[in-house]
Design an enzyme around this catalytic site. Structure first.
Site, PDB file in Angstrom:
ATOM      1  N   TRP A 325       4.679   4.076   3.157  1.00 42.67           N
ATOM      2  CA  TRP A 325       5.645   4.674   4.079  1.00 42.67           C
ATOM      3  C   TRP A 325       7.068   4.537   3.528  1.00 42.67           C
ATOM      4  O   TRP A 325       7.900   5.417   3.724  1.00 42.67           O
ATOM      5  CB  TRP A 325       5.549   3.984   5.449  1.00 42.67           C
ATOM      6  N   HIS A 326       7.319   3.438   2.815  1.00 38.05           N
ATOM      7  CA  HIS A 326       8.666   3.187   2.329  1.00 38.05           C
ATOM      8  C   HIS A 326       9.063   4.101   1.173  1.00 38.05           C
ATOM      9  O   HIS A 326      10.262   4.300   0.941  1.00 38.05           O
ATOM     10  CB  HIS A 326       8.820   1.726   1.900  1.00 38.05           C
ATOM     11  N   GLY A 327       8.121   4.617   0.437  1.00 33.82           N
ATOM     12  CA  GLY A 327       8.525   5.489  -0.668  1.00 33.82           C
ATOM     13  C   GLY A 327       7.377   5.890  -1.563  1.00 33.82           C
ATOM     14  O   GLY A 327       6.312   5.259  -1.572  1.00 33.82           O
ATOM     15  N   PHE A 477      14.343   6.175   3.035  1.00 32.52           N
ATOM     16  CA  PHE A 477      12.950   6.071   3.479  1.00 32.52           C
ATOM     17  C   PHE A 477      12.679   6.970   4.674  1.00 32.52           C
ATOM     18  O   PHE A 477      11.530   7.168   5.026  1.00 32.52           O
ATOM     19  CB  PHE A 477      12.601   4.619   3.829  1.00 32.52           C
TER      20      PHE A 477
END
Length: 477
Positions: A325-327, A477
């Site tokens: 989800w962060h990248g 993000f």
């Protein structure tokens, strides 16, 4: 528009005055003002992506109504699936298209096939991960009958696009935020004053801590191949405080700003670096995301109801998904995997809920055991943060390898004494107030002492803050 910009310092008082002195007759008028202000706030970044935000709002608004009006479970599931697929489709395209294409090409290359891939120069819409999750939680809650579908478009649009949380959270739930939007708000002086304290503390953490750590961290990570191992260790520690000051600072500002408008947002940080194990850390770090994955992924997968194997599987899934989800980089996935590995001993021994209360509850200082636990937890967290900050897995691996080299006991080239002293001040203030809502919720002292303290914080911000328009890390993000 950044919270730490002159534009926002002009924008906020204007909206505040209009909200309480012009549009205060009916809360519906206030909601329309908030919607207009939120759209303007977002358009200041890139007006073209405002239409994507509006499309997402319209999609989930209509999907919620269609789900509630469905005559059968199958029809409701169709509209839920459609909303989820379209939302995740947009998120996947803007955030992960190049990652998947490059990873597929590398996979083919491993089998001896050369693939010419078509990469896109895509600008990631700021806040897309956050407002997408707002919409997903809403349609899922309507489908699960936890909440009725919202018929007032303005109210729903404010829920998704509310400007304090729009670009970096916290990730709100319709069950918590919508009821506040749907009722009259009365100005509460104490709530507003405490909101200002929280905003002040957020600016301190962002502009004094994070923005002073940032250039030092960038210098160390960009030159990790030639840096002294001790400097590399210092760089990892500084990044831990950079990302904490940056993200929790944003959250404090967001919560404080919202309190000025009589709306309480979900708490997103609860002094995570005072955690005594990794499970406690994740109950205190980015709380809204952790609880989102718990409620909408971990529990639907079976949660902790099955055997140990299912618990381990589900834990790895949520940590890996959280990393992704962060990248779109393998570094984030490994970061999530590392945290899952840290979590395993606690899960297997059924000790993941042992540290519920704050460290040193009701005491001035922690016990020796608690102090040692906090140091160990912070250490392993810093190791994981190296992967989070590194541009590639190879860089993270070599960074850690150089720290662990034989020169680890050498003297550092230089020490960032000023920045370390400011970090120490932040930790001291947060330790004193660790049982309260935020770092500047100081109630135990006389009013004149508190005022003098706030003036001192303002002076430190004016004296040591980095006043460049430094973006918040979580905008990416």
């Amino acid at each position: 528009m950044l919270f730490n910009s002159i534009g926002f310092l002009i924008f906020l008082p204007i909206v505040f005055c209009l909200y309480w002195f012009v549009f205060n007759k009916k809360f519906q008028h206030q909601n329309r003002l908030l919607l207009f202000a939120s759209f303007y706030f977002y358009a200041c970044w890139d007006w073209r992506f405002l239409f994507l935000l509006m499309f997402s709002i319209g999609l989930d608004y209509l999907s919620g109504i269609k789900i509630e009006n469905s005559r059968s479970k199958k029809e409701a599931k169709f509209w839920l699936t459609l909303s989820i697929v379209i939302n995740l489709g947009f998120l996947g395209f803007f955030k992960y298209y190049n990652f998947f294409v490059e990873s597929f090409a590398e996979l083919l290359g491993g089998f001896g096939f050369k693939a010419n891939v078509w990469l896109l120069n895509i600008i990631l819409p700021v806040g897309i991960s956050f407002y997408t999750f707002h919409g997903l939680s809403y349609v899922i809650d309507v489908y699960k009958k936890r909440i009725s579908a919202e018929r007032n478009f303005t109210d729903y649009a404010v829920f998704v696009s509310y400007f304090p949380l729009l670009v970096a959270g916290p990730i709100e739930r319709a069950t918590h935020l919508l009821p506040q939007i749907q009722k009259e708000r009365i100005f509460n002086y104490e709530q507003a004053v405490d909101g200002m304290r929280q905003i002040l503390w957020g600016f301190f953490k962002k502009m004094v801590i994070a923005d002073n750590c940032a250039p030092l961290v960038n210098e160390i990570f960009n030159n990790y191949q030639t840096e002294n191992p001790v400097n590399l260790a210092i760089g990892a520690v500084l990044f831990a405080f950079q990302i904490y000051g940056d993200f929790s600072g944003y959250s404090d500002i967001a919560l404080g700003v919202s309190r000025l408008f009589g709306i309480e947002l979900l708490k997103n940080f609860s002094f995570p670096y005072f955690s005594r194990d990794i499970a406690e850390f994740w109950r205190r770090w980015h709380i809204s995301l952790s609880s989102w994955f718990r409620d909408y992924l971990y529990i639907p997968l079976g949660g902790s109801k099955g055997g140990l194997a299912m618990k381990i599987r589900n834990t790895f899934i949520i940590f890996l998904v959280s990393g992704f989800w962060h990248g779109a980089n393998w570094t984030f996935i490994i970061w999530g995997g590392l945290n899952a590995l840290y979590f395993m001993p606690l899960l297997i021994m059924n000790k993941n809920r042992q540290n519920i209360e704050v460290a040193g509850q009701g005491k001035i200082l922690p016990s020796f055991k608690e102090c040692l636990q906090m140091i160990i937890t912070f250490f392993v967290t810093c190791i994981a943060w190296i992967f989070f900050r590194a541009e590639s897995v190879s860089q993270a691996y070599h960074y850690i390898a150089r720290i662990l080299s034989k020169d680890i006991f050498s003297f550092p080239n230089s020490l960032p004494v000023k920045t370390m002293a400011l970090i120490g001040l932040m930790l001291l203030i947060e330790w004193i107030n660790r049982e309260r809502f935020h770092g500047l919720e100081i109630k135990r002292f006389r009013p004149w002492i508190r005022r003098a303290f706030y003036i001192a914080i303002i002076y430190i911000i004016l004296r040591y803050a980095n006043f460049g328009n430094n973006e918040f890390i979580y905008f990416q993000f």
